[in-house]
Design a protein around this motif. Structure first.
Motif: not given
Length: 332
Positions: A26-29, A96-102, A198-201
């Motif tokens: 998920s991080i790499q993606q 990790l969910e998409p777009s949070f990093i940005e 942000y993330f799923s748990h």
């Protein structure tokens, strides 16, 4: 700050063979074009967590002393091998969910007085009373906007962590994110939670009783006492006491209740028992379940016992590195 900023992703793990590959993937993606380093900070797993992570080409560092295992040691271990501008903290059962990093990076660049930022947490369906209760209170545990700490991890400004001396307290079996938030806010920094996933748990699937046994054995329940003891005599103490006030109040109440029983004074005993009965009645009405109400009393009692146990545990210097070794040097 480099352009684009460099991110060290720290994943703390202990026996996460079922989820660690999903976490790393998920991080790499979703980390996009940001230069980065993924660090799996392992607490000496007895399963194949280290092997899976190593085969995926990330950096793997591990404790060498099983007595060092606790929630606070994992991300601190990863921090010792981090670099760059930002630190992204995750556990090995998160994705990790998409777009949070940005969104997170943009927020920290635009707001230099903020040390960290997180987002919305997605929890799965759970069976145990504790996690059902946590899901009911998810907006209180993970409040949006400015907040005192970032439960569940987040994206931190590395320079802010360098300034306060260490990332997470290696003594703490829980509350390590609360303690981090206390140190950052006392230094003058602020923290924020965005309305962005942000993330799923993935939660524990064990029963409430099994979960309590697991957490007692692992030391999780001792954390409130550890937090109080470690902060005593420092500017953190008042905030620490406020953080664990429910356990502290119930612990004092239980001591009073037990002491009253020895008096054999029926009137006095009844007067002291009445608040407990009222608490059970209110919980029963709120949750529409006397079972959940009694479970709440049981949980509070175990947490109170854990608080007392934690007060007697020895503490190490949180700035001193734990004993560890590098298992695999990953690619940046």
């Amino acid at each position: 700050m480099t352009n684009p900023p460099f991110i060290s992703v720290i994943i703390k793990t202990y026996n996460e063979e079922d989820g660690i590959a999903k976490t790393i993937t998920s991080i790499q993606q979703h980390i996009g074009e940001y230069p980065h380093k993924i660090i799996v900070a392992d607490s000496l797993s007895t399963d194949t967590t280290q092997t899976i992570a190593s085969e995926m080409g990330v950096t793997v560092v591990s404790l060498t002393n099983p007595q060092e295992r606790c929630c606070g040691v994992g991300h601190q271990l990863g921090y010792l091998h981090s670099e760059g501008d930002f630190l992204l903290l995750l556990d090995g059962d998160m994705e990790l969910e998409p777009s949070f990093i940005e969104h997170g990076v943009s927020f920290l660049i635009d707001n230099p007085d903020y040390a960290g930022v997180a987002g919305v947490v997605e929890m799965d369906d759970v069976d145990s009373y504790e996690f059902k209760s946590r899901k009911q209170r998810i907006n209180q545990i993970y409040p949006l906007g400015d907040c005192s700490h970032l439960g569940g991890g987040g994206l931190y400004r590395k320079s802010a962590i360098d300034e306060i001396g260490y990332l997470t307290n290696r003594n703490l079996h829980a509350y390590e994110e609360s303690e981090l938030g206390m140190r950052l806010t006392l230094t003058g920094y602020k923290l924020h939670r965005l309305d962005v996933p942000y993330f799923s748990h993935t939660s524990y699937t064990m029963s409430s009783l099994a979960l309590m046994k697991h957490r007692w054995k692992g030391g999780y329940l001792f954390a409130s006492g550890e937090l109080l003891k470690g902060s005593f005599g420092t500017p953190l103490f008042k905030k620490a006491l406020g953080t664990i006030k429910n356990e502290a109040i119930f612990t004092i109440y239980l001591i009073l209740l037990i002491s009253t029983l020895f008096t054999l004074n029926t009137t006095l005993i009844i007067s002291v028992v009445l608040p407990l009965l009222a608490f059970i009645a209110l919980k029963t009405i709120k949750n529409r379940s006397i079972k959940d109400a009694l479970q709440s009393v049981f949980n509070l009692s175990i947490f109170s016992a854990g608080l007392i146990r934690g007060l007697f545990l020895p503490l190490k210097d949180p700035k001193q590195p734990p004993q560890h070794k590098i298992i695999n040097e990953g690619k940046k």
